[in-house]
Design a protein around this motif. Structure first.
Motif, PDB file in Angstrom:
ATOM      1  N   SER A 236       0.840  -1.191   0.000  1.00  0.00           N
ATOM      2  CA  SER A 236       0.000   0.000   0.000  1.00  0.00           C
ATOM      3  C   SER A 236       0.878   1.245   0.000  1.00  0.00           C
ATOM      4  CB  SER A 236      -0.927   0.024   1.223  1.00  0.00           C
ATOM      5  OG  SER A 236      -0.163   0.176   2.422  1.00  0.00           O
ATOM      6  N   ILE A 237       0.295   2.340  -0.447  1.00  0.00           N
ATOM      7  CA  ILE A 237       0.904   3.659  -0.304  1.00  0.00           C
ATOM      8  C   ILE A 237      -0.113   4.533   0.414  1.00  0.00           C
ATOM      9  CG2 ILE A 237       1.742   5.710  -1.482  1.00  0.00           C
ATOM     10  CD1 ILE A 237       2.796   3.998  -3.695  1.00  0.00           C
ATOM     11  N   ARG A 238       0.305   5.089   1.526  1.00  0.00           N
ATOM     12  CA  ARG A 238      -0.596   5.922   2.331  1.00  0.00           C
ATOM     13  C   ARG A 238      -0.124   7.375   2.259  1.00  0.00           C
ATOM     14  NH1 ARG A 238      -4.344   5.039   6.229  1.00  0.00           N
ATOM     15  NH2 ARG A 238      -4.745   6.767   7.678  1.00  0.00           N
ATOM     16  N   ILE A 239      -1.047   8.238   1.949  1.00  0.00           N
ATOM     17  CA  ILE A 239      -0.761   9.656   1.830  1.00  0.00           C
ATOM     18  C   ILE A 239      -1.480  10.416   2.942  1.00  0.00           C
ATOM     19  CG2 ILE A 239      -1.032  11.713   0.379  1.00  0.00           C
ATOM     20  CD1 ILE A 239       0.968   9.708  -0.716  1.00  0.00           C
ATOM     21  N   ILE A 240      -0.763  11.314   3.616  1.00  0.00           N
ATOM     22  CA  ILE A 240      -1.369  12.207   4.598  1.00  0.00           C
ATOM     23  C   ILE A 240      -0.993  13.636   4.209  1.00  0.00           C
ATOM     24  CG2 ILE A 240      -1.554  12.877   7.015  1.00  0.00           C
ATOM     25  CD1 ILE A 240      -0.791  10.084   7.804  1.00  0.00           C
ATOM     26  N   GLY A 241      -1.990  14.417   3.864  1.00  0.00           N
ATOM     27  CA  GLY A 241      -1.746  15.795   3.469  1.00  0.00           C
ATOM     28  C   GLY A 241      -1.916  16.737   4.643  1.00  0.00           C
ATOM     29  N   LEU A 263      -3.427  12.846  -5.006  1.00  0.00           N
ATOM     30  CA  LEU A 263      -2.080  12.292  -5.048  1.00  0.00           C
ATOM     31  C   LEU A 263      -2.108  10.774  -4.893  1.00  0.00           C
ATOM     32  CD1 LEU A 263       0.950  12.641  -5.212  1.00  0.00           C
ATOM     33  CD2 LEU A 263       0.978  13.172  -2.757  1.00  0.00           C
ATOM     34  N   ALA A 264      -2.953  10.256  -3.995  1.00  0.00           N
ATOM     35  CA  ALA A 264      -3.061   8.809  -3.799  1.00  0.00           C
ATOM     36  C   ALA A 264      -3.550   8.119  -5.071  1.00  0.00           C
ATOM     37  CB  ALA A 264      -3.995   8.501  -2.631  1.00  0.00           C
ATOM     38  N   GLU A 265      -4.521   8.719  -5.740  1.00  0.00           N
ATOM     39  CA  GLU A 265      -5.038   8.111  -6.964  1.00  0.00           C
ATOM     40  C   GLU A 265      -3.985   8.151  -8.061  1.00  0.00           C
ATOM     41  OE1 GLU A 265      -8.570  10.319  -7.710  1.00  0.00           O
ATOM     42  OE2 GLU A 265      -9.802   9.131  -6.308  1.00  0.00           O
ATOM     43  N   LYS A 269      -2.491   4.654  -9.673  1.00  0.00           N
ATOM     44  CA  LYS A 269      -2.542   4.368 -11.101  1.00  0.00           C
ATOM     45  C   LYS A 269      -1.146   4.125 -11.653  1.00  0.00           C
ATOM     46  CE  LYS A 269      -4.254   6.262 -15.471  1.00  0.00           C
ATOM     47  NZ  LYS A 269      -4.969   7.408 -16.123  1.00  0.00           N
ATOM     48  N   LYS A 270      -0.173   4.923 -11.197  1.00  0.00           N
ATOM     49  CA  LYS A 270       1.185   4.797 -11.716  1.00  0.00           C
ATOM     50  C   LYS A 270       1.789   3.448 -11.362  1.00  0.00           C
ATOM     51  CE  LYS A 270       5.668   7.107 -11.839  1.00  0.00           C
ATOM     52  NZ  LYS A 270       6.434   8.321 -11.492  1.00  0.00           N
ATOM     53  N   TYR A 271       1.509   2.972 -10.148  1.00  0.00           N
ATOM     54  CA  TYR A 271       2.127   1.720  -9.695  1.00  0.00           C
ATOM     55  C   TYR A 271       1.148   0.549  -9.723  1.00  0.00           C
ATOM     56  CZ  TYR A 271       5.810   4.854  -8.229  1.00  0.00           C
ATOM     57  OH  TYR A 271       6.803   5.804  -8.231  1.00  0.00           O
ATOM     58  N   ASN A 272       0.018   0.746 -10.424  1.00  0.00           N
ATOM     59  CA  ASN A 272      -0.945  -0.325 -10.641  1.00  0.00           C
ATOM     60  C   ASN A 272      -1.459  -0.897  -9.319  1.00  0.00           C
ATOM     61  OD1 ASN A 272      -2.530  -1.961 -12.280  1.00  0.00           O
ATOM     62  ND2 ASN A 272      -1.004  -3.619 -12.275  1.00  0.00           N
ATOM     63  N   GLY A 274      -4.572  -1.202  -6.457  1.00  0.00           N
ATOM     64  CA  GLY A 274      -6.016  -1.108  -6.323  1.00  0.00           C
ATOM     65  C   GLY A 274      -6.400   0.009  -5.372  1.00  0.00           C
ATOM     66  N   LYS A 275      -7.693   0.343  -5.382  1.00  0.00           N
ATOM     67  CA  LYS A 275      -8.153   1.410  -4.503  1.00  0.00           C
ATOM     68  C   LYS A 275      -7.875   1.093  -3.035  1.00  0.00           C
ATOM     69  CE  LYS A 275     -11.787   3.334  -7.459  1.00  0.00           C
ATOM     70  NZ  LYS A 275     -13.227   3.663  -7.575  1.00  0.00           N
ATOM     71  N   GLU A 276      -7.971  -0.198  -2.686  1.00  0.00           N
ATOM     72  CA  GLU A 276      -7.761  -0.571  -1.289  1.00  0.00           C
ATOM     73  C   GLU A 276      -6.306  -0.408  -0.861  1.00  0.00           C
ATOM     74  OE1 GLU A 276      -6.799  -4.030  -3.811  1.00  0.00           O
ATOM     75  OE2 GLU A 276      -8.459  -2.584  -3.728  1.00  0.00           O
ATOM     76  N   ALA A 277      -5.387  -0.266  -1.832  1.00  0.00           N
ATOM     77  CA  ALA A 277      -3.975  -0.092  -1.501  1.00  0.00           C
ATOM     78  C   ALA A 277      -3.529   1.358  -1.648  1.00  0.00           C
ATOM     79  CB  ALA A 277      -3.109  -0.987  -2.385  1.00  0.00           C
ATOM     80  N   SER A 278      -4.405   2.230  -2.159  1.00  0.00           N
ATOM     81  CA  SER A 278      -4.083   3.648  -2.294  1.00  0.00           C
ATOM     82  C   SER A 278      -4.842   4.397  -1.203  1.00  0.00           C
ATOM     83  CB  SER A 278      -4.496   4.165  -3.686  1.00  0.00           C
ATOM     84  OG  SER A 278      -3.845   3.435  -4.703  1.00  0.00           O
ATOM     85  N   LEU A 279      -4.190   4.598  -0.097  1.00  0.00           N
ATOM     86  CA  LEU A 279      -4.835   5.137   1.091  1.00  0.00           C
ATOM     87  C   LEU A 279      -4.497   6.609   1.262  1.00  0.00           C
ATOM     88  CD1 LEU A 279      -3.873   2.149   3.421  1.00  0.00           C
ATOM     89  CD2 LEU A 279      -5.920   2.389   2.016  1.00  0.00           C
ATOM     90  N   TYR A 280      -5.430   7.359   1.813  1.00  0.00           N
ATOM     91  CA  TYR A 280      -5.154   8.776   2.007  1.00  0.00           C
ATOM     92  C   TYR A 280      -5.891   9.295   3.229  1.00  0.00           C
ATOM     93  CZ  TYR A 280      -9.706   9.392  -0.295  1.00  0.00           C
ATOM     94  OH  TYR A 280     -11.031   9.332  -0.627  1.00  0.00           O
ATOM     95  N   ASP A 281      -5.350  10.349   3.786  1.00  0.00           N
ATOM     96  CA  ASP A 281      -5.931  11.020   4.939  1.00  0.00           C
ATOM     97  C   ASP A 281      -5.413  12.454   4.920  1.00  0.00           C
ATOM     98  OD1 ASP A 281      -7.342  11.521   7.216  1.00  0.00           O
ATOM     99  OD2 ASP A 281      -6.444   9.909   8.394  1.00  0.00           O
ATOM    100  N   ALA A 282      -5.880  13.280   5.839  1.00  0.00           N
ATOM    101  CA  ALA A 282      -5.453  14.672   5.838  1.00  0.00           C
ATOM    102  C   ALA A 282      -5.506  15.257   7.238  1.00  0.00           C
ATOM    103  CB  ALA A 282      -6.327  15.499   4.892  1.00  0.00           C
TER     104      ALA A 282
END
Length: 486
Positions: A236-241, A263-265, A269-272, A274-282
């Motif tokens: 997963s990649i988790r983004i916190i803005g 940024l998470a999306e 997409k760049k690293y293929n 899924g939505k469940e692995a592209s996490l974000y928060d702020a």
């Protein structure tokens, strides 16, 4: 004291009368358990023995453990005259040997051996470690305890514990361990907009050029580093803005969460992913990092620092309370000049950042492939995978034991890892280590069975039976308990 002297005098006199015999050896010493009895068998080899015609030699098997003893019938070896006297009933019969298994006439200078077989009822202490059969040789007639020397011995090993069965548990399948690589980037967005621009972009208002290539490269570099091991993949990649406190709180919250999502999306997409692995928060307003800046600032007075920290630390739970804090910074005479000259133009831009965390995990692999991975990067394996690798080897082999030890190293508090290591320790007869490991092995039937085997090894059969009972219907525990009843 007088009694002690009397015994010594008798023993010395007897030794003087009968002398000391040598040249007796034993062969084919063995034992066998027959239900409630133990049978002892051995051959007495007299080939090198020279016995005077008026001499006697007693050879007596004694079952002992250092505390308890059972004296078995003795073999009496006689010289010529003593043999005929024994047959006529005229030779002295030593009262210290009331039970004679067999009387033998020693024919000096000839090869001669005597077979001995005797049985005795098994007592509980005979099942414990240290119990053995000792062959005592007495040529002075002083008795087993005073005038004998050991000719040979054999451990009884009647304890059924070595034959008891132990069970290891296959750990359940769980999520794979992940390695987290963290970093920070300052991805820019157009004012009041949430679209991410990966290529240079001229803002619609003003002449500002947004160029995120370097900042996105920071994330790319972290991804490449995280994937430097060919055996891992991105979990997963988790983004916190983070946003700065100017503008209304609700508006900041909207911008922060949607910019993080953009940024998470993009990364997903760049690293293929899924939505469940592209996490974000702020974090709509980054007051925490603002506080760190104030604490470490060297170009403000202590009075300014104290006033700022007092404002920052004031409780705020609702958007209106956060807006009131920011308004105080802008309008209060204590802060207004500092806000215009330093806080807004220098400090707040540092608060607008993106924290990212890249989680990697092991790729799906066969057990044979996992066996290679565990040699170099065992931390990437789950406990289940480690046990699957162990099963590739023969149980009890150095390779098997090493994998089980590795599992315990990386999962030291896991009950199953401790149990499986305890089973290895029991197989290796390291009972002290087994006890330590079983203390952390939980209450599973398999753990109770292992505790029962440990108790049996130590000769505590009541405790062993209690543990086997606690193991319930576990087949191995039922069979182990039955061994104690044989």
């Amino acid at each position: 004291m007088k009694l002690h002297r009397l015994i010594l005098t008798i023993a010395t006199a007897a030794a003087s009368a009968f002398g000391t015999m040598a040249g007796v050896t034993t062969a084919n010493l063995s034992k066998a358990r027959l239900g409630d009895d133990v049978r002892v068998r051995f051959d007495i080899v007299l080939d090198s023995l020279k016995l005077g015609r008026d001499k006697q030699l007693y050879i007596t098997p004694v079952v002992e453990d250092g505390t308890n003893t059972v004296v078995l019938p003795a073999i009496l070896v006689n010289g010529r005259n003593m043999h005929y006297g024994y047959l006529r009933g005229t030779a002295p019969v030593n009262p210290r040997y009331p039970s004679i298994y067999k009387e033998v006439w020693r024919h000096n200078g000839t090869a001669q051996s005597v077979e001995y077989v005797a049985e005795t009822r098994i007592q509980p202490w005979m099942l414990r470690p240290g119990a053995r059969v000792v062959l005592h040789q007495d040529s002075c007639g002083c008795g087993v305890n005073l005038g004998s020397s050991e000719t040979g011995s054999i451990d009884l090993n009647l304890n059924p514990a070595p034959r008891m069965r132990l069970v290891q548990i296959t750990p359940p399948v769980t999520e794979l361990p992940v390695s987290i690589h963290e970093g920070r980037a300052r991805v820019q967005f157009e004012v009041n907009r949430t679209e991410l621009h990966a290529e240079p972009y001229k803002c619609q208002r003003g002449n500002q050029i947004i160029d995120n290539r370097k900042q996105l490269a920071v994330i790319d570099d972290s991804v490449r580093y995280a994937l430097s091991d060919p055996n891992v993949e991105i979990a997963s990649i988790r983004i916190i803005g983070y946003a700065s406190p100017e503008s209304p709180y609700d508006h900041n919250a909207y911008l922060a969460i949607n910019r993080s999502r953009a940024l998470a999306e993009y990364l997903g997409k760049k690293y293929n992913l899924g939505k469940e692995a592209s996490l974000y928060d702020a974090v709509p307003e980054n007051w925490g990092e603002f506080r760190d800046i104030v604490v470490n600032a060297k170009d403000i007075t202590e009075e300014q620092r104290d006033d700022l920290l007092r404002l920052i630390d004031a409780p705020a739970n609702y958007s209106a309370e956060y807006d009131a804090k920011e308004r105080t910074l802008r309008e209060d005479p204590k802060f207004a000049k500092l806000y215009r000259e330093k806080i807004l133009p220098q400090w707040f831009p540092r608060l607008r950042a993106t924290q990212f965390a890249i989680s990697t995990r092991l790729k799906p692999m066969s057990d044979q492939q996992l066996a290679e991975v565990i040699k170099k990067t065992p931390h990437l394996l789950s406990l289940n995978q480690m046990f699957r690798v162990a099963r590739l080897y023969k149980e009890g082999s150095p390779e098997f034991d090493n994998v089980i030890a590795t599992a315990l190293k990386f999962y030291p508090d896991d009950e199953i890892a401790n149990l499986n290591s305890a089973v290895v320790a029991l197989h290796n007869e390291d009972f002290k280590l087994a006890e330590q490991l079983l203390a952390k092995s939980g209450k599973s039937p398999e753990a109770e069975n292992a505790r029962g085997v440990l108790a049996a090894h130590r000769g505590d059969f009541d405790a062993a039976i209690a543990h086997f009972d606690a193991a319930g219907n576990l087949p191995e525990a039922v069979k182990n308990k039955a061994l104690l009843a044989d």
